[in-house]
Design an enzyme around this catalytic site. Structure first.
Site, short mmCIF file in Angstrom:
data_model
loop_
_atom_site.label_atom_id
_atom_site.label_comp_id
_atom_site.label_asym_id
_atom_site.label_seq_id
_atom_site.Cartn_x
_atom_site.Cartn_y
_atom_site.Cartn_z
N GLY A 10 0.85 -1.19 0.00
CA GLY A 10 0.00 0.00 0.00
C GLY A 10 0.88 1.23 0.00
O GLY A 10 2.00 1.21 -0.52
N CYS A 11 0.40 2.31 0.60
CA CYS A 11 1.18 3.54 0.67
C CYS A 11 2.53 3.25 1.32
O CYS A 11 2.61 2.68 2.40
CB CYS A 11 0.43 4.59 1.47
SG CYS A 11 1.37 6.10 1.73
N TYR A 12 3.58 3.65 0.65
CA TYR A 12 4.91 3.27 1.13
C TYR A 12 5.38 4.03 2.36
O TYR A 12 6.31 3.63 3.02
CB TYR A 12 5.95 3.34 0.03
CG TYR A 12 6.01 4.58 -0.84
CD1 TYR A 12 5.73 5.86 -0.39
CD2 TYR A 12 6.41 4.44 -2.17
CE1 TYR A 12 5.82 6.96 -1.22
CE2 TYR A 12 6.52 5.54 -3.01
CZ TYR A 12 6.21 6.80 -2.52
OH TYR A 12 6.31 7.89 -3.34
N TRP A 13 4.72 5.14 2.71
CA TRP A 13 5.17 5.90 3.88
C TRP A 13 5.12 5.08 5.16
O TRP A 13 6.07 5.04 5.92
CB TRP A 13 4.31 7.15 4.07
CG TRP A 13 4.41 8.16 2.97
CD1 TRP A 13 5.43 8.33 2.08
CD2 TRP A 13 3.43 9.14 2.66
NE1 TRP A 13 5.13 9.36 1.23
CE2 TRP A 13 3.91 9.89 1.56
CE3 TRP A 13 2.20 9.48 3.20
CZ2 TRP A 13 3.20 10.95 1.00
CZ3 TRP A 13 1.50 10.53 2.64
CH2 TRP A 13 2.00 11.26 1.55
#
Length: 175
Positions: A10-13
């Site tokens: 998902g969102c890599y952050w």
């Protein structure tokens, strides 16, 4: 011994922040993997059909954090049956994946996915294949949650805060 694996969750952050908190993880970098275009920008990945997945390059010391254990910890922060979606993020770039640099690591990853499948009735949506390409994201995305502590994250903050403690669990106690 330093090894590298590429994980899309998902969102890599949030994936980057979580991985960076694990013992034995030496380096992380966010970027885009296994797409059809060279050197894409974040905007291109979001707005165009590049085929890339938001991915984290994880360099780890296998003597401290074996790949099996690293993958089991990764599975704790993703929904492995969700197709092209994690949390509120939807789209092909948010698919889940394990991208490997060797046949041996791919074999380990496939065995761990098979083990994980036993916990779900629905088929897993985590792709597992060799890394075809990886392009680092722009600098403002690197260590994003360190730079923006209140920034968006689909990974539960509790999981991030407890990452090192969770990593101390015996491998067999992890999913």
């Amino acid at each position: 011994m330093a090894k590298t694996i590429y994980l899309a969750g998902g969102c890599y952050w949030g994936v980057e922040k979580y991985m960076s908190c694990l013992p034995g993880v030496m380096e992380t970098e966010v970027g885009f993997a296994n797409g059809r275009t060279e050197a894409p920008t974040y905007r291109q990945v979001c707005d165009e059909d590049t085929g890339h997945a938001e991915t984290v390059r994880v360099v780890f010391d296998e003597t401290v954090m074996p790949l099996r254990k690293l993958l089991r910890l990764f599975f704790r922060i993703i929904d492995p049956v969700s197709v092209n979606r994690q949390g509120g993020d939807v789209g092909e770039q948010y698919r889940t994946g394990i991208y490997t640099l060797s046949e041996a690591d791919e074999s380990i990853a496939r065995a761990e996915l098979e083990r994980l499948q036993g916990r779900y009735e629905a088929p897993l949506a985590v792709e597992c294949c060799p890394l075809a390409s990886f392009w680092p994201a722009e600098e403002y995305h690197q260590k994003y949650l360190d730079k923006n502590p209140g920034g968006y994250c689909h990974v539960p903050l509790k999981a991030i805060r407890e990452a090192a403690q969770t990593a101390m669990l015996p491998e067999d106690d992890l999913p």
